[in-house]
Enzyme design. Structure first.
Site, PDB file in Angstrom:
ATOM      1  N   ARG A  71       0.842  -1.192   0.000  1.00 42.52           N
ATOM      2  CA  ARG A  71       0.000   0.000   0.000  1.00 42.52           C
ATOM      3  C   ARG A  71       0.882   1.249   0.000  1.00 42.52           C
ATOM      4  O   ARG A  71       2.008   1.225   0.474  1.00 42.52           O
ATOM      5  CB  ARG A  71      -0.899   0.013   1.241  1.00 42.52           C
ATOM      6  N   TYR A 199      -1.290  -3.666  -7.089  1.00 38.27           N
ATOM      7  CA  TYR A 199      -1.048  -4.407  -5.844  1.00 38.27           C
ATOM      8  C   TYR A 199      -2.312  -4.474  -4.977  1.00 38.27           C
ATOM      9  O   TYR A 199      -3.016  -3.472  -4.807  1.00 38.27           O
ATOM     10  CB  TYR A 199       0.092  -3.763  -5.024  1.00 38.27           C
ATOM     11  N   LYS A 208      -9.591  -2.626   1.757  1.00 33.98           N
ATOM     12  CA  LYS A 208      -9.315  -1.474   2.604  1.00 33.98           C
ATOM     13  C   LYS A 208     -10.080  -0.226   2.155  1.00 33.98           C
ATOM     14  O   LYS A 208     -10.556   0.554   2.980  1.00 33.98           O
ATOM     15  CB  LYS A 208      -7.801  -1.204   2.669  1.00 33.98           C
ATOM     16  N   HIS A 228     -10.452  -2.622  11.620  1.00 31.49           N
ATOM     17  CA  HIS A 228      -9.350  -3.463  11.098  1.00 31.49           C
ATOM     18  C   HIS A 228      -9.092  -4.592  12.108  1.00 31.49           C
ATOM     19  O   HIS A 228      -8.076  -4.611  12.776  1.00 31.49           O
ATOM     20  CB  HIS A 228      -8.102  -2.581  10.921  1.00 31.49           C
ATOM     21  N   SER A 250      -1.173  -3.609  10.214  1.00 27.97           N
ATOM     22  CA  SER A 250      -0.815  -4.503   9.115  1.00 27.97           C
ATOM     23  C   SER A 250       0.451  -5.289   9.438  1.00 27.97           C
ATOM     24  O   SER A 250       1.421  -4.733   9.957  1.00 27.97           O
ATOM     25  CB  SER A 250      -0.595  -3.684   7.844  1.00 27.97           C
ATOM     26  N   CYS A 252       0.984  -7.487  11.704  1.00 30.09           N
ATOM     27  CA  CYS A 252       1.267  -7.612  13.141  1.00 30.09           C
ATOM     28  C   CYS A 252       0.525  -8.787  13.766  1.00 30.09           C
ATOM     29  O   CYS A 252       0.378  -8.853  14.989  1.00 30.09           O
ATOM     30  CB  CYS A 252       0.935  -6.316  13.861  1.00 30.09           C
ATOM     31  N   ASP A 279      -9.124 -10.020   9.043  1.00 29.65           N
ATOM     32  CA  ASP A 279      -8.626  -8.664   8.749  1.00 29.65           C
ATOM     33  C   ASP A 279      -9.629  -7.552   9.052  1.00 29.65           C
ATOM     34  O   ASP A 279      -9.234  -6.505   9.524  1.00 29.65           O
ATOM     35  CB  ASP A 279      -8.209  -8.585   7.271  1.00 29.65           C
ATOM     36  N   ARG A 376       2.240 -12.165  -0.737  1.00 32.96           N
ATOM     37  CA  ARG A 376       0.948 -12.543  -0.162  1.00 32.96           C
ATOM     38  C   ARG A 376       0.338 -13.747  -0.859  1.00 32.96           C
ATOM     39  O   ARG A 376       0.648 -14.045  -2.009  1.00 32.96           O
ATOM     40  CB  ARG A 376      -0.033 -11.375  -0.303  1.00 32.96           C
ATOM     41  N   ARG A 407       3.269  -4.019  17.584  1.00 28.74           N
ATOM     42  CA  ARG A 407       4.661  -4.466  17.747  1.00 28.74           C
ATOM     43  C   ARG A 407       5.376  -3.434  18.575  1.00 28.74           C
ATOM     44  O   ARG A 407       5.610  -2.324  18.099  1.00 28.74           O
ATOM     45  CB  ARG A 407       5.367  -4.486  16.388  1.00 28.74           C
TER      46      ARG A 407
HETATM   47  P1  GTP Z   1      -2.189  -7.819   7.363  1.00 26.09           P
HETATM   48  O1  GTP Z   1      -2.700  -8.861   6.436  1.00 26.09           O
HETATM   49  O2  GTP Z   1      -1.134  -6.965   6.741  1.00 26.09           O
HETATM   50  O3  GTP Z   1      -3.276  -6.973   7.958  1.00 26.09           O
HETATM   51  O4  GTP Z   1      -1.358  -8.582   8.526  1.00 26.09           O
HETATM   52  P2  GTP Z   1      -1.783  -9.435   9.803  1.00 26.09           P
HETATM   53  O5  GTP Z   1      -2.070  -8.535  10.948  1.00 26.09           O
HETATM   54  O6  GTP Z   1      -2.812 -10.426   9.421  1.00 26.09           O
HETATM   55  O7  GTP Z   1      -0.405 -10.194  10.160  1.00 26.09           O
HETATM   56  P3  GTP Z   1       0.002 -11.730  10.019  1.00 26.09           P
HETATM   57  O8  GTP Z   1      -0.802 -12.621  10.902  1.00 26.09           O
HETATM   58  O9  GTP Z   1       0.040 -12.073   8.587  1.00 26.09           O
HETATM   59  O10 GTP Z   1       1.477 -11.712  10.607  1.00 26.09           O
HETATM   60  C1  GTP Z   1       2.487 -10.896  10.062  1.00 26.09           C
HETATM   61  C2  GTP Z   1       3.845 -11.371  10.490  1.00 26.09           C
HETATM   62  O11 GTP Z   1       3.937 -11.400  11.922  1.00 26.09           O
HETATM   63  C3  GTP Z   1       4.158 -12.780  10.001  1.00 26.09           C
HETATM   64  O12 GTP Z   1       5.472 -12.809   9.480  1.00 26.09           O
HETATM   65  C4  GTP Z   1       4.048 -13.621  11.240  1.00 26.09           C
HETATM   66  O13 GTP Z   1       4.905 -14.725  11.189  1.00 26.09           O
HETATM   67  C5  GTP Z   1       4.398 -12.657  12.377  1.00 26.09           C
HETATM   68  N1  GTP Z   1       3.682 -13.029  13.625  1.00 26.09           N
HETATM   69  C6  GTP Z   1       2.356 -13.281  13.743  1.00 26.09           C
HETATM   70  N2  GTP Z   1       2.027 -13.619  15.022  1.00 26.09           N
HETATM   71  C7  GTP Z   1       3.182 -13.566  15.732  1.00 26.09           C
HETATM   72  C8  GTP Z   1       3.492 -13.807  17.108  1.00 26.09           C
HETATM   73  O14 GTP Z   1       2.652 -14.147  17.946  1.00 26.09           O
HETATM   74  N3  GTP Z   1       4.801 -13.634  17.476  1.00 26.09           N
HETATM   75  C9  GTP Z   1       5.766 -13.261  16.569  1.00 26.09           C
HETATM   76  N4  GTP Z   1       7.008 -13.115  17.010  1.00 26.09           N
HETATM   77  N5  GTP Z   1       5.497 -13.037  15.267  1.00 26.09           N
HETATM   78  C10 GTP Z   1       4.230 -13.181  14.840  1.00 26.09           C
HETATM   79  C1  SPV Z   2      -2.870  -4.651   5.256  1.00 24.11           C
HETATM   80  O1  SPV Z   2      -1.920  -4.006   4.774  1.00 24.11           O
HETATM   81  O2  SPV Z   2      -3.383  -4.379   6.364  1.00 24.11           O
HETATM   82  C2  SPV Z   2      -3.419  -5.801   4.511  1.00 24.11           C
HETATM   83  C3  SPV Z   2      -2.965  -6.026   3.152  1.00 24.11           C
HETATM   84  O3  SPV Z   2      -4.278  -6.507   5.018  1.00 24.11           O
HETATM   85  S1  SPV Z   2      -3.686  -4.903   2.050  1.00 24.11           S
HETATM   86  O4  SPV Z   2      -4.805  -5.569   1.401  1.00 24.11           O
HETATM   87  O5  SPV Z   2      -2.652  -4.576   1.069  1.00 24.11           O
HETATM   88  O6  SPV Z   2      -4.156  -3.741   2.731  1.00 24.11           O
HETATM   89 MN    MN Z   3      -4.797  -5.774   7.117  1.00 23.44          MN
END
Ligand code: GTP
Ligand code: SPV
Ligand code: MN
Length: 593
Positions: A71, A199, A208, A228, A250, A252, A279, A376, A407
């Site tokens: 994004r 993208y 989004k 979110h 995102s 996290c 999400d 992704r 984070r």
């Molecule tokens: P978006 O799709 O961008 O909104 O992301 P999301 O919030 O769904 O994050 P996602 O679950 O895909 O995790 C993103 C990254 O954080 C990945 O590389 C995971 O491996 C890492 N991660 C997720 N949960 C944990 C956790 O509990 N501990 C640690 N250390 N890393 C984590």
């Molecule tokens: C985010 O960035 O929070 C996502 C991926 O879930 S996107 O669809 O690119 O926004």
């Molecule tokens: Mn997201």
């Protein structure tokens, strides 16, 4: 042939056709035959690559331009009539000026190309909590992704009938020129225009752009919330399921938490986690006075790196058929995919995410990444082994707890609970997190990201906080979800994560549910209620209560700095900051005296 006689749609479509001037117009009817033809065409033109039919049936591979992989927050605009309505955290442009700029960019850009018209529903078709959109696009990649991420086709138009309550979405790939890339929301017009990107988050307009930016504005006006947030159901050994919504910025951990597999000890007792969404949540008060949430999406657009059998078995399983992989690496020996963290064996005969043929192990040893950090997968929700039986429930699921998190290497403890709703809104409004690869720009910089909505709130952030406060006023305190904050990302002085995370986050969810049920005491601290370490189940973990205490502690000096930072942050919003949040800040400061 048009799939509707709705005049508001047909008139709008005529205008779009005149503007972008396509060679032909194709309505996406949602049938498998049509989608299969489109897939074949994408493979024929080389836009997508068909992956190994035995190992990854129906799966496609795609790569975007190297400067179009995330994004773009500084090119994402909220085009409300008044700048003040977009607020200090959004980029703004006056609508007339924005339309002109975008029309000049998009004019004739479909020349010689096909216009695809995608009718889609965010939420189960016909649900009282769902909303409808039309996206026109010149990208097959968008069509195929929308077919996974949303409910599409004829049934959506039938559900809409003659209504004018639908969101207009124009996407034009143009030359994918980063200098002319704009993602514009017009909340007052129910409209979105996206140009020069291909993208995900910039072009899958249901996600989004609509389900958060436009929908948050609609929610404010109509008395509901677009957040979110993931939605998960936690089933206890008695078979009762409690639902939690959690907002993390995102990349996290939303997808991971939504699909977690409980640790062995919990599994044996009969605990289970069910995924409703990973999400986005749309939330509304139900007839019984509780808040109910639906997931408006129909698939997962998940971060690939770090996803493996162990970290997220369910996400990986979801990608095994009918999925699309974007900007991961390819294993040329068996025509499958690979990314950092999938396993310890980068393919020898590999194609890195930009398409160069490399020796995987050597390439990685030299410090390169085979997959883009924001690569992704797009996976159909129905593939998910732990998909909740409530996934299609048109009325949503009742929410017991809201969880915020980010984070933060320091400061924020593993988990704490707010004192009440208004304090919970303060906790969400003031959360901060390190930036990630999900958006273009620096990674690892701590910034405030209220409710994980900083890039997604379609109006003035302080009005959005006020909306949260106002929702709280309509809820009976016994029925209002309890509000918590978590941080899986605390690091020690050597930079190691201090909490194992992933499936072990179940231990924290367990405490959260016990708090909601009034079954466990907590320590009242300056910032809220923190667990006694004895109340977090550490069975099966190589971790002592003393280790745990280190990530549950509240460092007063750091928190004083934090309170000063919040005070400074609030200045940006002037007198729009709700009085309730100022009170929470004053309480925090006096607690820390
Ligand atoms: P978006 O799709 O961008 O909104 O992301 P999301 O919030 O769904 O994050 P996602 O679950 O895909 O995790 C993103 C990254 O954080 C990945 O590389 C995971 O491996 C890492 N991660 C997720 N949960 C944990 C956790 O509990 N501990 C640690 N250390 N890393 C984590
Ligand atoms: C985010 O960035 O929070 C996502 C991926 O879930 S996107 O669809 O690119 O926004
Ligand atoms: Mn997201």
């Amino acid at each position: 042939m048009a799939l509707t006689t709705n005049k508001t749609i047909l008139d709008w479509l005529d205008e779009q056709i005149k503007l972008v001037n396509p060679k032909e117009v194709v309505w996406i009817d949602g049938s498998e035959e049509q989608l299969e033809k489109i897939r074949e065409e994408a493979v024929k033109t080389g836009e997508m690559i068909k992956l190994n039919e035995d190992l990854l049936p129906g799966c496609l591979y795609h790569r975007t331009k190297p400067d179009d992989v995330a994004r773009v927050e500084d090119r994402t605009l909220i085009c409300s009539k008044k700048e003040e309505d977009a607020g200090p955290t959004n980029h703004w442009m006056e609508p007339t000026k924005a339309y002109k700029m975008l029309y000049d960019i998009a004019r004739n850009s479909y020349e010689g190309r096909t216009m695809y018209v995608i009718p889609y529903s965010m939420g189960p078709v016909g649900s009282p909590l769902s909303k409808i959109g039309i996206e026109v696009t010149d990208s097959i990649y968008v069509v195929l992704n929308m077919a996974i991420m949303t409910r599409i086709g004829k049934s959506v138009m039938d559900a809409l009938g003659d209504s004018n309550d639908w969101v207009r979405g124009l996407h034009a790939k143009c030359n994918v020129n980063a200098e002319e890339r704009w993602i514009c929301q017009f909340p007052e017009d129910n409209a979105i225009i996206s140009v020069n990107s291909a993208y995900g988050g910039n072009v899958l307009l249901g996600k989004k752009c609509f389900a958060l930016r436009i929908a948050s504005y609609q929610g404010k006006n109509e008395g509901w919330q677009a957040e979110h947030m993931l939605i998960l159901g936690l089933e206890n050994p008695q078979g009762e399921v409690k639902y939690i919504c959690a907002a993390f910025p995102s990349a996290c951990g939303k997808t991971n938490l939504a699909m977690l597999i409980p640790p062995e000890g919990y599994k044996k007792k009969g605990y289970k986690v069910w995924t409703v969404g990973d999400d986005i949540s749309w939330i509304r008060k139900g007839p019984d006075g509780r808040l109910y949430a639906i997931n408006p999406e129909n698939g997962f657009f998940g971060v690939a790196p770090g996803t493996n059998e162990k970290s997220n078995y369910n996400a990986l399983a979801s990608t095994k058929k009918g999925a699309i992989f974007t900007n991961v690496a390819r294993n040329l020996d068996n025509n499958t995919v690979w990314w950092e963290g999938l396993d310890k064996n980068p393919p020898v005969n590999a194609e890195e995410w930009k398409g160069a043929k490399v020796n995987g192990p050597d390439y990685v040893a030299e410090g390169n990444k085979l997959a883009h950090p924001n690569s992704r997968f797009t996976a159909p929700a129905v593939n998910c082994p732990c998909l909740s039986s409530e996934f299609e429930n048109p009325n949503g699921v009742p929410i017991s707890a809201f969880v915020f998190g980010g984070r933060r290497a320091k400061l924020a403890p593993l988990v704490y609970q707010s004192r009440d709703w208004n304090h919970g809104v303060f906790v969400g409004a003031t959360m901060a997190s390190e930036t990630t690869a999900a958006a273009a720009g620096a990674v690892g910089v701590v910034r405030r990201d209220p409710m994980a909505m900083l890039p997604f709130c379609g109006y003035h952030m302080a009005d959005y906080w006020q909306h949260w406060i106002d929702i709280g006023k309509t809820l009976d305190p016994d029925k209002a979800p309890k509000i918590f904050n978590v941080n899986w990302f605390r690091k020690d002085d050597e930079g190691n994560f201090m909490w194992p995370g992933f499936g072990d986050n179940m231990r924290v969810l367990d405490w959260i549910i016990q708090r909601c049920e009034g079954k466990v005491d907590a320590k009242e601290t300056e910032i809220g209620y923190v667990p006694y370490s004895k109340d977090i189940n550490l069975e099966g973990l190589d971790m002592t209560a003393e280790d745990l205490d280190k990530i549950l502690d509240v460092d007063k000096d750091l928190w004083k700095e934090e309170a000063d930072g919040i005070e400074e942050y609030f200045v940006k919003f002037g007198d729009k900051v709700p009085a309730e949040l100022r009170e929470s800040l004053a309480t925090l400061k006096s607690n820390l005296e």
